[in-house]
Design an enzyme around this catalytic site. Structure first.
Site, PDB file in Angstrom:
ATOM      1  N   GLY A 226       0.533  17.118   0.942  1.00 55.78           N
ATOM      2  CA  GLY A 226      -0.624  16.912   1.687  1.00 55.78           C
ATOM      3  C   GLY A 226      -1.321  15.348   0.888  1.00 55.78           C
ATOM      4  N   GLY A 227      -2.687  15.331   0.463  1.00 55.14           N
ATOM      5  CA  GLY A 227      -3.745  14.364  -0.261  1.00 55.14           C
ATOM      6  C   GLY A 227      -2.383  14.718  -1.975  1.00 55.14           C
ATOM      7  N   GLY A 462      25.006 -14.009  -4.958  1.00 53.40           N
ATOM      8  CA  GLY A 462      23.942 -13.503  -5.202  1.00 53.40           C
ATOM      9  C   GLY A 462      23.685 -13.173  -6.208  1.00 53.40           C
ATOM     10  N   ALA A 463      24.318 -11.819  -6.189  1.00 55.91           N
ATOM     11  CA  ALA A 463      24.369 -10.775  -6.725  1.00 55.91           C
ATOM     12  C   ALA A 463      24.195 -10.731  -7.885  1.00 55.91           C
ATOM     13  CB  ALA A 463      24.786  -9.443  -5.885  1.00 55.91           C
TER      14      ALA A 463
END
Length: 517
Positions: A226-227, A462-463
Site C-alpha cells: 500500500g502507501g 548518439g550513444a
C-alpha cells in the site's frame, strides 16, 4: 504529648505497610523505625498518606519504568518472536544489533506509545509502538536508523510510529549522517484512520527534504504494501531479502478482484520481481544477516552527507601506478566478440572490489561503487556481454539515477564505454526510448563532479555522445588502442555511403568487406 502522638502515628503506618518492601525501605531511613527523629518526620510529612510520600512514589516510578523497558525489549512477546524466527526473519532489535558496531547503538523514544482510544486501543499498551529508532556507529562512522517491529501490531504505522520515524530522519539531517530504514510493516494502522495516513505523508515529506542531503537506504525485510511502499521508493537505494520480503501497491486478493488474475505474493512483489523486472529494488540477499552485512559494506563507500569533507578515504595497499596487462586479453579486438566489462573494472579499481548496484537489472550496463587510491568513485560501464552493450530504456534509467546520486554526493564518475548505439525496435520506440535515453544524457550533462571516460573498444552514434563524451564536459577522455568512434559501424556506414555501387556489384561477386576496408 505531641511526640507520643507522632510515635503512635508512625508505628501505626508501619504496621499497615509491612507487606510493602518499598514502604519499609522508605521509613527505615530513620535511626529507629518506631522512634524516628523529629528532624526526619516533619509535621507536614506526617500529615501525608504514606503512598504519596516522595520516596515511595519514586520507588514505584522506578518499578514501572523497569517493567516498561522490559516490555519494550520483548516487543510482541516470546510467541510472536518465535513466529518471526520460524519465518527465517530476525526481530527488529536483532537487526539493529547486527547493523551497528557492538555496543554503540543509542535508542531514542524507547517508551513512546500510541495515543489511540478507539476500537479498544486504549486498553493496549505497546512501549515503543512497534518501531525501534536511534543512532550509533557503523564501521566507526555515525549512522541513524529505524527498524520496524512486525511482532508488535504487525509493525503497522500509527501517528506515534510516524513521529518516531520523522524525528530520527530530522536528527540525521541536522548532524549530516546517513539514515537506514529496516522496513517490516503491515501498512497503516486501521484503528487510527486518517491519523495514520497523515503520518505516512509526514514521512514522505521528510524523504523529499532529505533527498540529496544525506544518503537514505531502505532495506525491505518483510511486508511493505500500500502507501508504505512510497517511502522506500523515494530513498536512494532499496534492498530486499529473498522469499521473506515483498512490495506492492495492491495485494493478490485485490488484483484477483479487479483483474481476475491469479498471482502469488512472491510473483507479484517478491525480490526477484523488483530486482530483475521492475527495477524498484537495487539488490537482494538470501537472508537478513547477509543483507545487513552488505549494508555495512555499502556505507563504507558512501559519504555521510553532501558535504565534500565527509567523503570516506580508506587506506589501501594497491599502488596507483601498477600496470594492468590483463586488460589486453580481456577486451577482444573483434568488435563483435562479447566480454564482461565487470572483469575489466575489477582489474583497474583498488583490490578488485566493486559494490554493484542493480546487478540483476539491465545487464547491458554496469553501475557500482569502487575505490581509486582509497577514494570512492562511481563506475558506469556498457557491458557487451548483454545486448552487445546497447543502451535501452532500462539501462538508461539505471545509469541516469546512479549518475545523479553520485553528482548529489560529490562522488567522482568513471565511465567505461563500449556501445554500438541505442537498441532498435518497436518495443523500445513505443516504450519511450527517446524520453528515457534523454534522462541519461541530462544526468551526465548536469553532473559537476570529476568525470573520467575510457573508450575500451567502440562508441557509435548518439550513444557516444550520451556516455560522458568530451562534449558533455567530461574532465578527461581516453581511448584504448583499437578504439573506434564513429556515427555507426563500418557495415552500416558502407551500405549508406556506397549503396549504389554495392547494388551494381552484387552480381559480380564483390565482397562488402572490400568497401568496409
Amino acid at each position: 504529648m505531641l511526640s507520643q502522638l507522632a510515635n503512635k502515628r508512625v508505628a501505626s503506618a508501619c504496621l499497615k505497610s509491612l507487606k510493602s518492601a518499598s514502604a519499609v525501605r522508605s521509613l527505615a531511613l530513620g535511626r529507629d523505625i518506631l522512634a524516628p527523629s523529629k528532624a526526619f518526620f516533619s509535621a507536614a510529612a506526617l500529615e501525608q498518606p504514606l503512598d504519596h510520600h516522595p520516596a515511595v512514589m519514586k520507588e514505584k516510578f522506578h518499578e514501572r519504568l523497569k517493567a516498561e523497558r522490559e516490555q519494550a525489549l520483548m516487543g510482541g512477546g516470546p510467541k510472536r518472536i518465535a513466529r518471526q524466527h520460524e519465518k527465517g526473519s530476525l526481530t527488529a532489535r536483532e537487526r539493529i544489533e547486527l547493523l551497528f558496531d557492538k555496543g554503540s547503538f543509542q535508542e531514542i523514544d524507547q517508551l513512546k506509545a500510541h495515543r489511540c482510544n478507539e476500537f479498544g486501543m486504549d486498553k493496549k499498551n505497546f512501549p515503543g509502538d512497534g518501531i525501534v529508532t536511534g543512532h550509533g556507529l557503523v564501521n566507526g562512522r555515525h549512522v541513524y536508523a529505524f527498524s520496524q517491529d512486525f511482532t508488535v501490531v504487525g509493525g503497522t504505522l500509527s501517528e506515534t510510529h510516524a513521529e518516531k520515524m520523522v524525528k530520527v530522519m530530522e536528527m540525521a539531517m541536522r548532524v549530516g549522517a546517513p539514515v537506514i530504514g529496516l522496513n517490516d510493516s503491515g501498512g497503516a494502522r486501521i484503528q487510527e484512520g486518517v491519523d495514520s495516513l497523515g503520518g505516512y505523508a509526514d514521512v514522505f515529506q521528510m524523504n523529499v527534504d532529505a533527498s540529496g542531503v544525506i544518503p537514505q537506504i531502505s532495506v525491505v525485510m518483510g511486508p511493505c504494501a500500500g502507501g508504505a511502499v512510497y517511502s522506500p521508493a523515494m530513498t536512494d537505494f532499496i534492498f530486499m531479502v529473498e522469499e521473506t520480503s515483498y512490495m506492492f501497491v495492491t495485494g493478490p486478493k485485490v488484483v484477483k478482484t479487479v483483474t481476475n488474475e491469479d498471482v502469488t505474493t512472491e510473483d507479484l512483489g517478491g525480490s526477484k520481481v523488483h530486482t530483475a523486472k521492475s527495477g524498484v529494488a537495487h539488490g537482494d540477499f538470501p537472508n537478513d544477516v547477509a543483507a545487513l552485512r552488505a549494508m555495512r559494506r555499502l556505507l563504507d563507500f558512501l559519504p555521510s552527507s553532501n558535504e565534500k569533507s565527509t567523503l570516506p578515504v580508506k587506506e589501501t595497499t594497491d599502488p596507483a601506478d601498477r600496470l594492468v596487462p590483463e586488460v589486453e586479453r580481456l577486451v577482444p579486438d573483434d568488435p563483435n566478440t562479447p566480454y564482461d566489462m565487470k572483469d575489466v573494472v575489477r582489474q583497474i579499481v583498488d583490490n578488485g572490489e566493486l559494490f554493484e548496484i542493480q546487478p540483476a537489472m539491465a545487464g547491458n550496463i554496469v553501475t557500482g561503487f569502487a575505490r581509486m587510491e582509497g577514494h570512492t568513485v562511481g563506475v558506469i560501464g556498457n557491458n557487451p556481454l548483454t545486448l552487445a552493450g546497447c543502451l535501452d530504456i532500462n539501462a538508461s534509467n539505471k545509469a541516469a539515477r546512479f549518475v545523479r546520486f553520485c553528482d548529489a554526493f560529490n562522488i567522482p564518475l568513471i565511465t567505461f564505454v563500449d556501445v554500438p548505439g541505442f537498441l532498435p525496435g518497436t518495443e523500445q520506440e513505443f516504450g519511450g526510448i527517446i524520453r528515457h535515453g534523454a534522462k541519461l544524457l541530462f544526468a551526465y550533462s548536469e553532473a559537476t563532479v570529476p568525470k573520467v571516460t575510457v573508450i575500451t573498444r567502440k562508441a557509435y552514434g548518439g550513444a557516444y555522445d550520451v556516455m560522458a563524451s568530451k562534449h558533455l564536459r567530461a574532465d578527461a577522455n581516453y581511448a584504448w588502442p583499437g578504439a573506434e568512434i564513429a556515427v555507426m559501424g563500418a557495415k552500416g556506414a558502407t551500405e549508406i555511403l556506397y549503396h549504389g555501387e554495392v547494388r551494381q556489384t552484387e552480381g559480380s561477386g564483390a565482397s562488402m568487406l572490400e568497401y568496409q576496408c
